[in-house]
Design an enzyme around this catalytic site. Sequence first.
Site, PDB file in Angstrom:
ATOM      1  N   ARG A  61       0.818  -1.218   0.000  1.00 37.00           N
ATOM      2  CA  ARG A  61       0.000   0.000   0.000  1.00 37.00           C
ATOM      3  C   ARG A  61       0.851   1.267   0.000  1.00 37.00           C
ATOM      4  O   ARG A  61       0.367   2.328  -0.385  1.00 37.00           O
ATOM      5  CB  ARG A  61      -0.994  -0.033   1.161  1.00 37.00           C
ATOM      6  N   GLU A  98       3.912  -6.571  15.008  1.00 32.73           N
ATOM      7  CA  GLU A  98       3.076  -6.731  16.196  1.00 32.73           C
ATOM      8  C   GLU A  98       2.378  -8.083  16.216  1.00 32.73           C
ATOM      9  O   GLU A  98       1.933  -8.543  17.253  1.00 32.73           O
ATOM     10  CB  GLU A  98       2.069  -5.580  16.334  1.00 32.73           C
TER      11      GLU A  98
END
Length: 175
Positions: A61, A98
Amino acid sequence: MISTKIQSVIRDIHDFPKPGIIFKDVTPIFKDAGLCVEIVDAFAERLSGLEIDVIAGVESRGFLFGLMLAARMNIPFVPVRKPGKLPFSIVKKSYELEYGSATIEMHTDAIKPGNRVLVHDDLLATGGTAAAASELIQELGGIVAGYAFVINLDFLKGSERLRTFSPNIVSLADY
């Protein structure tokens, strides 16, 4: 205000990619060409005083607005890719996310020594991906001029991690 416009179209996807995560889906932005232009304009305005030679967009992106911004600023765009996507000699960096681990790569000739590079991605979370891109840029002799993100998940404190590379961090919508 651009922040309000972005936040009005972002979709929250609960438990993606794993339980407990609320994923901020930016894809609805791409249905609105006018908003896309406004986003590029906002980045160009907020980065106008920064000396930038190259924009490095992080897969995938980060390619979308990164390339548009590079074209607008009339400077080169460099892709930062997932492994196995670049056909030439590469440098690579593995890092923790994460919710897992990842590796990114750049061509060895993507950055010239002394180039001031803006790292762009759609979203800043913990900063792991942008930090890894910054390390690759430095390994190639480049200087991290700053960062540009459409969204910043402020509560994950990714900005703090990136300030070790550059204090210039632009985000258009903060959560």
